[in-house]
Scaffold this active site. Structure first.
Site, mmCIF file in Angstrom:
data_model
loop_
_atom_site.group_PDB
_atom_site.id
_atom_site.type_symbol
_atom_site.label_atom_id
_atom_site.label_comp_id
_atom_site.label_asym_id
_atom_site.label_seq_id
_atom_site.Cartn_x
_atom_site.Cartn_y
_atom_site.Cartn_z
ATOM 1 N NE ARG A 192 11.828 -4.579 9.301
ATOM 2 C CZ ARG A 192 10.834 -3.985 8.833
ATOM 3 N NH1 ARG A 192 9.828 -3.202 9.383
ATOM 4 N NH2 ARG A 192 10.594 -4.109 7.550
ATOM 5 C CB CYS B 94 -0.982 -0.097 1.027
ATOM 6 S SG CYS B 94 -2.283 -1.002 1.028
HETATM 7 C C1 UDX Z 1 -0.811 -0.284 5.880
HETATM 8 C C2 UDX Z 1 -1.741 0.536 6.748
HETATM 9 O O1 UDX Z 1 -1.342 0.685 7.949
HETATM 10 C C3 UDX Z 1 -3.228 0.239 6.531
HETATM 11 O O2 UDX Z 1 -4.156 0.818 7.176
HETATM 12 C C4 UDX Z 1 -3.763 -0.175 5.204
HETATM 13 O O3 UDX Z 1 -4.928 -0.534 4.978
HETATM 14 C C5 UDX Z 1 -2.682 -0.868 4.395
HETATM 15 O O4 UDX Z 1 -1.361 -0.323 4.535
HETATM 16 P P1 UDX Z 1 0.211 -2.504 6.062
HETATM 17 O O5 UDX Z 1 1.048 -2.257 4.898
HETATM 18 O O6 UDX Z 1 -0.502 -4.040 6.073
HETATM 19 O O7 UDX Z 1 -0.666 -1.680 6.225
HETATM 20 O O8 UDX Z 1 1.234 -2.614 7.111
HETATM 21 P P2 UDX Z 1 1.752 -1.426 8.023
HETATM 22 O O9 UDX Z 1 1.994 -1.803 9.530
HETATM 23 O O10 UDX Z 1 1.089 -0.241 7.990
HETATM 24 O O11 UDX Z 1 3.557 -1.584 7.933
HETATM 25 C C6 UDX Z 1 3.814 -0.950 6.503
HETATM 26 C C7 UDX Z 1 5.414 -0.924 6.420
HETATM 27 O O12 UDX Z 1 5.839 0.062 7.541
HETATM 28 C C8 UDX Z 1 6.099 -2.346 6.946
HETATM 29 O O13 UDX Z 1 7.179 -2.564 6.290
HETATM 30 C C9 UDX Z 1 6.421 -1.968 8.388
HETATM 31 O O14 UDX Z 1 7.523 -2.579 8.673
HETATM 32 C C10 UDX Z 1 7.103 -0.359 8.280
HETATM 33 N N1 UDX Z 1 6.858 0.309 9.510
HETATM 34 C C11 UDX Z 1 5.697 0.655 10.446
HETATM 35 C C12 UDX Z 1 8.198 0.864 10.092
HETATM 36 O O15 UDX Z 1 9.003 0.733 9.288
HETATM 37 N N2 UDX Z 1 7.977 1.483 11.160
HETATM 38 C C13 UDX Z 1 7.149 1.671 12.088
HETATM 39 O O16 UDX Z 1 7.176 2.154 13.150
HETATM 40 C C14 UDX Z 1 5.710 1.189 11.457
#
Ligand code: UDX
Ligand code: ADP
Length: 463
Positions: A443, A277
């Site tokens: 991470r 996304c």
């Molecule tokens: C996202 C949105 O959160 C969700 O509401 C929408 O419907 C779809 O896109 P998703 O892509 O499934 O969801 O995961 P998310 O938890 O948002 O993480 C996205 C990326 O950001 C991951 O690679 C995660 O590791 C990274 N991330 C997230 C970070 O690097 N640091 C953080 O603090 C949070």
């Protein structure tokens, strides 16, 4: 209310879990999820619930409970459309890889195909719901196709974007912060909104069901993802500064997160965000802004992507630099390939880009991920390495366990924050590695002190 049968087109990461929860919470509604992909439908119907095509904590249990009760998976797309009162469109909308808007705009060919199939097959009035993330005003395109069928069938188009995050999909669906429903101002539009709101009201409190016009709903989805991604890029930008100055990004994140105006969530510095996304939705937003001539708006949001690309690239460069400026013929162990923990989804995972950069430095890579298959990993890399010449190594394999993956490696790169990594016998891993043994924790999930006591040279993000 009148909805007896729901059809969902697209049995993917959004359609599968969402329909499983709707079926569980609305036992009197028959829910059929259809997909053109026969293998995917077969996997959803597999009697072995460990073989479902999508891994999400808690999902197999719900599917086991409701499948063949009021939840069905099928390839008979037209039959399910014809029978349904309400149709969710949950097909993929990848970034265009060709033509106008290449690399930025969403490719709507799958959506258009769905709309044309619905237009051709429908004989009774239907409510059609956009579930997939779509650029603003897609509903207008769907409506235009549906309204020109000439067979007198009435369609109401609603936007009902999905906010679930992978890895916590079931939890997010069961207790959403909000459910957003965008619809037309007309009486028919308002009735359609009420029908959908009624379905959610089986388990979502009324005050969390928000209704808006269609365009606000579509734009809210892009905005939410852009804001979330922006937070990750913001903390990642600070991580590089922390590394230069001796500050610790984890401490900075804790300190600013305690400000109630900022809050703790989405402040984990990382090797870069991935997933289906964030990148796609921001590129979409950039494209939309550009198409309205809003260059500054477009540039503002594009910077979030530029920062993310930089973060992935600098992680790989740091590995090469630290390993005495060469990784040629050295084994690098990757722990994790999925774009985050608790999912088997690898779309846009940072691991893919870091691996490609290291392979171009002629490293050998061994990967372990608890849920990703070797076939998936290789197909991810094939796409990214397609443009590289033959000097890039293709020496990459998926291992059955982490201990073999790390054996004889010069360095470990942690690319996904799987909880099980924290429970490993790190002394055993260290003993079987080349020395000095490096860990690049993309991470910041492992215990730095413990690893340094064992003898590892530990490099986290932003410290
Ligand atoms: C996202 C949105 O959160 C969700 O509401 C929408 O419907 C779809 O896109 P998703 O892509 O499934 O969801 O995961 P998310 O938890 O948002 O993480 C996205 C990326 O950001 C991951 O690679 C995660 O590791 C990274 N991330 C997230 C970070 O690097 N640091 C953080 O603090 C949070
Ligand atoms: P998401 O993460 O948005 O759910 P996925 O790629 O996991 O995306 O799922 C989308 C699904 O939609 C795929 O399984 C794909 O086969 C399916 N699909 C795409 N176009 C159609 C179509 N016209 N009819 C039925 N299924 C389709």
């Amino acid at each position: 209310m009148n909805i007896k049968k729901i059809c969902c087109i697209g049995a993917g990461y959004v359609g599968g879990p969402t329909m499983a929860v709707i079926a569980q919470k609305c036992p009197s509604i028959q829910v059929t999820v259809v997909d053109l992909n026969e293998a995917r439908i077969a996997a959803w119907n597999d009697t072995d619930l460990n073989k479902l095509p999508i891994y999400e904590p808690g999902l197999a249990e719900i599917v086991g409970e409701v499948r063949n009760r009021n939840l069905f998976f099928s390839t008979e797309v037209e039959k399910a459309i014809e029978e349904a009162d309400m149709i969710f469109i949950s097909v993929n909308t990848p970034t265009k890889t060709y033509g106008l808007g290449k690399g930025m705009a969403a490719d709507l060919k799958y959506i258009e195909l769905c709309a044309r199939t619905i237009a051709r097959v429908a004989k009774t009035d239907k409510i059609v719901i956009e579930k997939s993330t779509l650029p603003v005003r897609t509903a207008a395109a769907i409506k235009s196709i549906l309204d020109h069928t000439g067979n007198g069938v009435q369609f109401q188009i609603l936007s009902n974007p999905e906010f679930l995050a992978e890895g916590t999909a079931v939890k997010d669906l069961l207790a959403p912060d909000r459910v957003l429903i965008g619809g037309d101002d007309s009486i028919e539009g308002q009735i359609a909104i009420a029908e959908l709101a009624f379905i959610y009201s089986n388990w979502v409190p009324q005050e969390r069901i928000l209704t808006t016009n269609v365009w606000s709903s579509e734009l809210s989805k892009l905005t939410a993802n852009a804001f979330l991604a922006q937070r990750v890029s913001s903390i990642n930008a600070m991580s590089e500064l922390c590394e230069k100055t001796g500050a610790d990004v984890n401490e900075v994140a804790s300190a600013i997160g305690m400000d109630s105006r900022i809050g703790h969530k989405f402040l984990k510095a990382s090797v870069g965000f991935g997933g289906s996304c964030f990148q796609k939705d921001i590129m979409n937003l950039v494209y939309i802004a550009q198409s309205y001539g809003l260059q500054e708006v477009a540039d503002y949001w594009e910077q979030v992507i530029i920062m993310n690309d930089h973060q992935k690239r600098r992680f790989g460069r740091n590995i090469v630099k630290t390993l005495y400026n060469t990784v040629a013929d050295k084994k690098i162990a990757f722990l994790g390939w999925a774009f985050k923990k608790d999912t088997n989804d690898t779309r846009e995972s940072a691991a893919i880009y870091v691996a490609a950069d290291l392979l171009c430095e002629q490293a050998n890579i061994a990967v372990f991920d608890p849920k990703v298959t070797e076939m998936q990993m290789k197909s991810d890399l094939d796409l990214v390495l397609a443009g590289c010449d033959e000097t890039c190594s293709r020496d990459v394999s998926m291992q059955e366990d982490a201990y073999n993956t790390c054996k004889d490696a010069h360095a470990i790169a942690v690319l996904t924050e799987w909880d099980e990594f924290k429970t490993y016998d790190w002394q055993r891993i260290y003993d079987n590695m080349m020395k000095p043994a490096f860990i690049f924790d993309g991470r910041n999930v492992l215990d730095r002190k413990e690893l340094e006591t064992i003898g590892f040279i530990y490099k986290g993000i932003g410290s």
